[in-house]
Design a protein around this motif. Sequence first.
Motif, PDB file in Angstrom:
ATOM      1  N   ALA A 204       0.827  -1.208   0.000  1.00  0.00           N
ATOM      2  CA  ALA A 204       0.000   0.000   0.000  1.00  0.00           C
ATOM      3  C   ALA A 204       0.861   1.258   0.000  1.00  0.00           C
ATOM      4  N   ILE A 205       2.008   1.218   0.697  1.00  0.00           N
ATOM      5  CA  ILE A 205       2.912   2.371   0.675  1.00  0.00           C
ATOM      6  C   ILE A 205       3.390   2.642  -0.755  1.00  0.00           C
ATOM      7  N   ILE A 206       3.714   1.576  -1.483  1.00  0.00           N
ATOM      8  CA  ILE A 206       4.106   1.733  -2.887  1.00  0.00           C
ATOM      9  C   ILE A 206       2.966   2.359  -3.687  1.00  0.00           C
ATOM     10  N   GLY A 207       1.731   1.892  -3.424  1.00  0.00           N
ATOM     11  CA  GLY A 207       0.581   2.459  -4.114  1.00  0.00           C
ATOM     12  C   GLY A 207       0.368   3.927  -3.793  1.00  0.00           C
ATOM     13  N   VAL A 208       0.578   4.310  -2.532  1.00  0.00           N
ATOM     14  CA  VAL A 208       0.414   5.713  -2.132  1.00  0.00           C
ATOM     15  C   VAL A 208       1.429   6.594  -2.845  1.00  0.00           C
ATOM     16  N   VAL A 209       2.682   6.148  -2.887  1.00  0.00           N
ATOM     17  CA  VAL A 209       3.720   6.923  -3.583  1.00  0.00           C
ATOM     18  C   VAL A 209       3.377   7.051  -5.062  1.00  0.00           C
ATOM     19  N   ALA A 210       2.883   5.958  -5.657  1.00  0.00           N
ATOM     20  CA  ALA A 210       2.494   6.017  -7.075  1.00  0.00           C
ATOM     21  C   ALA A 210       1.338   6.981  -7.286  1.00  0.00           C
ATOM     22  N   MET A 211       0.376   7.021  -6.363  1.00  0.00           N
ATOM     23  CA  MET A 211      -0.723   7.982  -6.472  1.00  0.00           C
ATOM     24  C   MET A 211      -0.214   9.418  -6.409  1.00  0.00           C
ATOM     25  N   ALA A 212       0.703   9.667  -5.489  1.00  0.00           N
ATOM     26  CA  ALA A 212       1.180  11.033  -5.288  1.00  0.00           C
ATOM     27  C   ALA A 212       2.033  11.523  -6.453  1.00  0.00           C
ATOM     28  N   LEU A 213       2.785  10.616  -7.067  1.00  0.00           N
ATOM     29  CA  LEU A 213       3.726  11.018  -8.111  1.00  0.00           C
ATOM     30  C   LEU A 213       3.274  10.629  -9.514  1.00  0.00           C
ATOM     31  N   ALA A 214       2.045  10.123  -9.643  1.00  0.00           N
ATOM     32  CA  ALA A 214       1.577   9.605 -10.937  1.00  0.00           C
ATOM     33  C   ALA A 214       1.658  10.678 -12.024  1.00  0.00           C
TER      34      ALA A 214
ATOM     35  N   ALA B 254      -1.539  16.629  -0.638  1.00  0.00           N
ATOM     36  CA  ALA B 254      -1.224  16.605   0.791  1.00  0.00           C
ATOM     37  C   ALA B 254      -2.004  15.498   1.490  1.00  0.00           C
ATOM     38  N   ALA B 255      -3.242  15.255   1.067  1.00  0.00           N
ATOM     39  CA  ALA B 255      -4.037  14.180   1.658  1.00  0.00           C
ATOM     40  C   ALA B 255      -3.444  12.817   1.321  1.00  0.00           C
ATOM     41  N   ILE B 256      -2.877  12.680   0.132  1.00  0.00           N
ATOM     42  CA  ILE B 256      -2.248  11.403  -0.240  1.00  0.00           C
ATOM     43  C   ILE B 256      -1.035  11.137   0.645  1.00  0.00           C
ATOM     44  N   TRP B 257      -0.219  12.168   0.870  1.00  0.00           N
ATOM     45  CA  TRP B 257       0.937  11.979   1.740  1.00  0.00           C
ATOM     46  C   TRP B 257       0.502  11.696   3.179  1.00  0.00           C
ATOM     47  N   PHE B 258      -0.593  12.298   3.592  1.00  0.00           N
ATOM     48  CA  PHE B 258      -1.133  11.982   4.920  1.00  0.00           C
ATOM     49  C   PHE B 258      -1.528  10.503   4.990  1.00  0.00           C
ATOM     50  N   PHE B 259      -2.145  10.003   3.936  1.00  0.00           N
ATOM     51  CA  PHE B 259      -2.475   8.582   3.862  1.00  0.00           C
ATOM     52  C   PHE B 259      -1.211   7.751   3.983  1.00  0.00           C
ATOM     53  N   GLY B 260      -0.149   8.183   3.303  1.00  0.00           N
ATOM     54  CA  GLY B 260       1.115   7.469   3.387  1.00  0.00           C
ATOM     55  C   GLY B 260       1.649   7.404   4.808  1.00  0.00           C
ATOM     56  N   VAL B 261       1.564   8.519   5.527  1.00  0.00           N
ATOM     57  CA  VAL B 261       2.011   8.541   6.922  1.00  0.00           C
ATOM     58  C   VAL B 261       1.183   7.561   7.755  1.00  0.00           C
ATOM     59  N   CYS B 262      -0.129   7.528   7.523  1.00  0.00           N
ATOM     60  CA  CYS B 262      -0.997   6.598   8.258  1.00  0.00           C
ATOM     61  C   CYS B 262      -0.631   5.150   7.968  1.00  0.00           C
ATOM     62  N   VAL B 263      -0.324   4.843   6.700  1.00  0.00           N
ATOM     63  CA  VAL B 263       0.015   3.464   6.349  1.00  0.00           C
ATOM     64  C   VAL B 263       1.355   3.072   6.967  1.00  0.00           C
ATOM     65  N   VAL B 264       2.340   3.984   6.922  1.00  0.00           N
ATOM     66  CA  VAL B 264       3.636   3.693   7.544  1.00  0.00           C
ATOM     67  C   VAL B 264       3.457   3.430   9.042  1.00  0.00           C
ATOM     68  N   ALA B 265       2.659   4.267   9.706  1.00  0.00           N
ATOM     69  CA  ALA B 265       2.405   4.060  11.136  1.00  0.00           C
ATOM     70  C   ALA B 265       1.717   2.722  11.379  1.00  0.00           C
ATOM     71  N   THR B 266       0.804   2.343  10.484  1.00  0.00           N
ATOM     72  CA  THR B 266       0.117   1.057  10.611  1.00  0.00           C
ATOM     73  C   THR B 266       1.099  -0.102  10.498  1.00  0.00           C
TER      74      THR B 266
END
Length: 424
Positions: free
Chosen positions: A91-101, A172-184
């Motif tokens: 999911a972290i990979i997916g979040v980064v891909a969403m943010a940088l797509a 910014a919301a996508i990166w916030f999602f990334g932070v949540c996934v990393v914490a998870t």
Amino acid sequence: MTNTPESPRARDVLWRFGPMVYGPTVLFALGEGAVIPLIPVIAAQLGADVAGAALVASALVVGQLCGNIPAGWAVARIGERLTMAIAGIVAIIGVVAMALAPSLGIFAIAVLLIGFCAAAFGLARHSFMTTRVPLAFRARALSLLGGTFRLGMFIGPFVAAALLGIFGDEHAAIWFFGVCVVATVLLVLFGPDPEKQFAPPTPRQTSSDAEDTGEPVTGSIPTAERVGVFRTMWRFRGVLARLGLAAASLSAVRSARQVVLPLWGVSIGLDAQTIALVVGVSGAIDFALFYASGQVMDRFGRLWAALPAMVLMGAGFIALSFTHDGSQAAMWFALFAAVLGVGNGLSSGILLTLGADAAPKDDPAPFLGSWRTLTDAGGAAAPLLISAVAAAASLSIATGVMGAIGLIGALAFVRWVPRVTPTR
């Protein structure tokens, strides 16, 4: 049997589940809830038209549909914790891909990947609770699991709005999602292992049925012979065809509420702020009742929550369908939105609980993968059905059709819901 001795034990166990079971669910749902409202917006920025943006948003549901059965296979073989950790890393990979797509296609694939990982995450927790929570308060535990997910999805959009106000950028919301996934992932990997902390209940603590062989249950997933996902689907085809389809109808009615209410508000001429207020109040009522649903199911049986929920939502949709052209259309809209919120709140945790009740005790994950695929398919089909009927006839008729599905589903629940209570 009195509930006095049981209640402290239920509270104690549910409290112990909090950090490692409910905590990761809240984190993941909070980040996902912040991103979901912005997926169509970002898709439009990448060049999608309205239909294309809707298609990209639906990739999340498609990913969940595609991920349930593989997730059941993974949980059965490597355990809940490792499955969650792997899903979180992907999911972290997916979040980064969403943010940088750089293109719409990559963004859509990233959204699909997030949905796939969400399915694995949800199924791992569902399987864990199925094998670890005693039957006497299973419904409360699973309703609370559903409630933590709803909490994250309820707060997430407000977090996204705050981030937009601060940074002025949807990413910014996508990166916030990334932070949540990393914490998870960190919590899952380095926190106390709940699979070791909570031993599965002995067969004596669970309901007895024809599938109970009396074999001891140990480890992440019990060590009885595993028959695989597709053999499990065939073995339990009767349950999936009957109770599973009833559950899919509930999922469809739930999904219809999220589609019909905004469309109805637009069709009767309300402004966006009023529609958001009505939908928000309906969602608040829904969220407020999630634990009450578990209390009812544990104390009186599953049907006492499933039947009122389906009747309220089915009748609410049918009644709403007759109010479109009336002089008090806005008032009826607000009233029946509240009714639908009550019905949806009473159904909190029902699908999780019924799946846990029907799953084989020795190896529930493959069955739960099939179960969740059916229920997710019902939720995904509802918007398509509403769109097709509204295009062919009208939104009022489409709303009435969903109400009829709700009432038919209520009859199916009466016929096929297992009569499970703390004493049986």
